[in-house]
Write a protein that holds these residues in place. Structure first.
Motif, PDB file in Angstrom:
ATOM      1  N   UNK A 238      48.612  98.777  41.302  1.00  0.00           N
ATOM      2  CA  UNK A 238      48.577  97.364  41.696  1.00  0.00           C
ATOM      3  C   UNK A 238      49.905  96.884  42.263  1.00  0.00           C
ATOM      4  N   UNK A 239      50.990  97.616  42.008  1.00  0.00           N
ATOM      5  CA  UNK A 239      52.282  97.241  42.576  1.00  0.00           C
ATOM      6  C   UNK A 239      52.299  97.449  44.081  1.00  0.00           C
ATOM      7  N   UNK A 240      51.449  98.355  44.565  1.00  0.00           N
ATOM      8  CA  UNK A 240      51.332  98.616  45.999  1.00  0.00           C
ATOM      9  C   UNK A 240      50.077  97.968  46.572  1.00  0.00           C
ATOM     10  N   UNK A 241      48.998  98.007  45.786  1.00  0.00           N
ATOM     11  CA  UNK A 241      47.728  97.417  46.203  1.00  0.00           C
ATOM     12  C   UNK A 241      47.350  96.340  45.189  1.00  0.00           C
ATOM     13  N   UNK A 242      47.799  95.107  45.395  1.00  0.00           N
ATOM     14  CA  UNK A 242      47.566  94.029  44.419  1.00  0.00           C
ATOM     15  C   UNK A 242      46.089  93.875  44.043  1.00  0.00           C
ATOM     16  N   UNK A 243      45.849  93.719  42.740  1.00  0.00           N
ATOM     17  CA  UNK A 243      44.493  93.530  42.244  1.00  0.00           C
ATOM     18  C   UNK A 243      43.782  94.813  41.876  1.00  0.00           C
ATOM     19  N   UNK A 244      44.402  95.958  42.147  1.00  0.00           N
ATOM     20  CA  UNK A 244      43.756  97.232  41.847  1.00  0.00           C
ATOM     21  C   UNK A 244      43.782  97.477  40.342  1.00  0.00           C
ATOM     22  N   UNK A 245      42.613  97.772  39.776  1.00  0.00           N
ATOM     23  CA  UNK A 245      42.515  98.089  38.350  1.00  0.00           C
ATOM     24  C   UNK A 245      41.294  98.971  38.110  1.00  0.00           C
ATOM     25  N   UNK A 246      41.511 100.104  37.459  1.00  0.00           N
ATOM     26  CA  UNK A 246      40.413 101.013  37.129  1.00  0.00           C
ATOM     27  C   UNK A 246      40.746 101.726  35.832  1.00  0.00           C
ATOM     28  N   UNK A 247      40.057 101.338  34.772  1.00  0.00           N
ATOM     29  CA  UNK A 247      40.300 101.905  33.449  1.00  0.00           C
ATOM     30  C   UNK A 247      38.996 102.494  32.922  1.00  0.00           C
ATOM     31  N   UNK A 248      39.074 103.723  32.455  1.00  0.00           N
ATOM     32  CA  UNK A 248      37.898 104.362  31.855  1.00  0.00           C
ATOM     33  C   UNK A 248      37.868 104.039  30.368  1.00  0.00           C
ATOM     34  N   UNK A 249      36.749 103.522  29.884  1.00  0.00           N
ATOM     35  CA  UNK A 249      36.593 103.270  28.450  1.00  0.00           C
ATOM     36  C   UNK A 249      35.460 104.143  27.916  1.00  0.00           C
ATOM     37  N   UNK A 250      35.506 104.376  26.636  1.00  0.00           N
ATOM     38  CA  UNK A 250      34.539 105.259  25.992  1.00  0.00           C
ATOM     39  C   UNK A 250      33.967 104.552  24.778  1.00  0.00           C
ATOM     40  N   UNK A 251      32.668 104.298  24.827  1.00  0.00           N
ATOM     41  CA  UNK A 251      32.031 103.524  23.761  1.00  0.00           C
ATOM     42  C   UNK A 251      30.839 104.234  23.156  1.00  0.00           C
ATOM     43  N   UNK A 252      30.337 103.654  22.084  1.00  0.00           N
ATOM     44  CA  UNK A 252      29.155 104.189  21.403  1.00  0.00           C
ATOM     45  C   UNK A 252      28.044 103.146  21.457  1.00  0.00           C
ATOM     46  N   UNK A 253      26.841 103.593  21.786  1.00  0.00           N
ATOM     47  CA  UNK A 253      25.666 102.731  21.723  1.00  0.00           C
ATOM     48  C   UNK A 253      24.580 103.460  20.948  1.00  0.00           C
ATOM     49  N   UNK A 254      23.617 102.693  20.447  1.00  0.00           N
ATOM     50  CA  UNK A 254      22.495 103.233  19.675  1.00  0.00           C
ATOM     51  C   UNK A 254      21.186 102.956  20.420  1.00  0.00           C
ATOM     52  N   UNK A 255      20.116 103.661  20.075  1.00  0.00           N
ATOM     53  CA  UNK A 255      18.832 103.427  20.736  1.00  0.00           C
ATOM     54  C   UNK A 255      18.366 101.979  20.588  1.00  0.00           C
ATOM     55  N   UNK A 256      17.540 101.520  21.511  1.00  0.00           N
ATOM     56  CA  UNK A 256      17.001 100.162  21.417  1.00  0.00           C
ATOM     57  C   UNK A 256      16.341  99.906  20.065  1.00  0.00           C
ATOM     58  N   UNK A 257      16.508  98.703  19.571  1.00  0.00           N
ATOM     59  CA  UNK A 257      15.906  98.227  18.320  1.00  0.00           C
ATOM     60  C   UNK A 257      16.574  98.803  17.066  1.00  0.00           C
ATOM     61  N   UNK A 258      17.701  99.492  17.240  1.00  0.00           N
ATOM     62  CA  UNK A 258      18.452  99.914  16.055  1.00  0.00           C
ATOM     63  C   UNK A 258      18.911  98.670  15.312  1.00  0.00           C
ATOM     64  N   UNK A 259      18.687  98.576  14.002  1.00  0.00           N
ATOM     65  CA  UNK A 259      19.084  97.375  13.254  1.00  0.00           C
ATOM     66  C   UNK A 259      20.588  97.097  13.387  1.00  0.00           C
TER      67      UNK A 259
END
Length: 321
Positions: A238-259
């Motif tokens: 972003x110091x060269x290309x203002x507004x540039x942002x790309x971050x990889x995140x890693x999350x956990x999800x469960x099947x639909x209707x999981x309590x």
């Protein structure tokens, strides 16, 4: 027993008793965490690191199973159709959860229906080049690419991954022409980058960091909004290309209707694991920042991130292979 310990035990018992029966009993059998990308990359190493601690905490096996293919869709579909009891979970970076719905017309699952558990970590994407490329900064890279249109090839973890979309964002903001070469995961892409079969890559700074330290790859910039504390001398793109942002995140999800009580119990245990010193050391080696969000926080973040990548996909005209 010390008074402080008595209070802690009492609070713990009260918390357990307040949980619904389904959450109190969870887990009472082995848990599978599906990683929808190949072994060897951050998407595989992070759930394995956390899974070890969940197993120790709960006294139950926590098995990480790789079900790669179709930009993460194969693994995501498998978990989507699993029983909603918390014993089959999906650990994933953004593609199957928020990116692929903008690339594939008929997904065999609805990402919106997954039950968020929590975001484990975030890793900034970085600009990597093979040492044979005669550049040592982002400005030099942009100048070289403009002087040699279509000469540079950039590898990605696959079409529609954050590494691919980061490359498309770079092309758009820098005004350059470079060619995308998709791979099936980080490991094979890095192999060809190291061998000089491709010249550059927008990868997350996980397993690639060891190659930077050894001098086998050049790290030109991080793609986070600001410089990262562990690499203070490496500029943010972003110091060269203002507004540039790309971050990889890693999350956990469960099947639909999981309590939700089960999702919240998993989330809280993951957050505890992220605070352990040996886990933090492993994450530091991957240049990963521990997050440990709640299910509600993950849902809000995913909505915002989905809007950002949707704009990139539409602007660059990205399509699935």
């Amino acid at each position: 027993m010390r008074p402080t310990m008595k209070l802690w035990c009492a609070a713990t018992v009260a918390t357990i008793l307040a949980l619904p029966a389904q959450a109190q009993d969870y887990p009472n059998k082995p848990i599978r965490i599906v990683a929808p990308f190949p072994a060897g990359g951050s998407a595989d190493l992070i759930p394995r690191t956390i899974g070890e601690k969940l197993s120790l905490k709960w006294g139950r096996p926590v098995i990480v199973e790789n079900r790669a293919g179709a930009a993460g869709n194969i693994g995501a579909e498998y978990v989507f159709k699993a029983a909603p009891d918390g014993y089959v979970l999906l650990s994933s970076p953004p593609p199957p959860l928020i990116i692929n719905p903008n690339l594939y017309r008929n997904l065999p699952f609805d990402p919106v229906q997954f039950v968020p558990v929590g975001i484990m970590v975030a890793i900034p994407n970085v600009v990597l080049v093979n040492p044979n490329v005669p550049v040592n900064s982002v400005r030099e890279l942009i100048a070289y690419a403009k002087a040699n249109p279509d000469k540079l090839n950039y590898a990605s973890q696959g079409s529609g991954t954050t590494s691919h979309l980061t490359g498309e964002m770079f092309k758009s903001l820098a005004g350059v022409r470079i060619t995308h070469v998709p791979y099936k995961g980080s490991a094979p892409a890095l192999t060809d980058l190291l061998a000089g079969q491709v010249e550059m890559m927008f990868d997350n700074l996980g397993v690639s960091r060891q190659h930077v330290v050894s001098g086998k790859l050049k790290l030109l910039a991080v793609c986070s909004e600001m410089r990262v504390a562990s690499l203070p001398d490496v500029p943010a793109l972003a110091e060269v290309l203002p507004g540039f942002e790309a971050v990889a995140w890693f999350g956990i999800v469960a099947p639909p209707k999981t309590p939700m009580p089960i999702a919240e119990k998993i989330s809280a245990t993951v957050a505890e694991a992220l605070k352990l010193p040996d886990v933090q050391k492993r994450l530091a080696d991957l240049s990963a920042e521990a997050i440990g969000s709640t299910p509600a926080q993950m849902a809000a973040f995913m909505k915002k991130d989905a809007e950002r990548w949707r704009a990139v996909i539409r602007s660059a005209g990205v399509k699935a292979d």
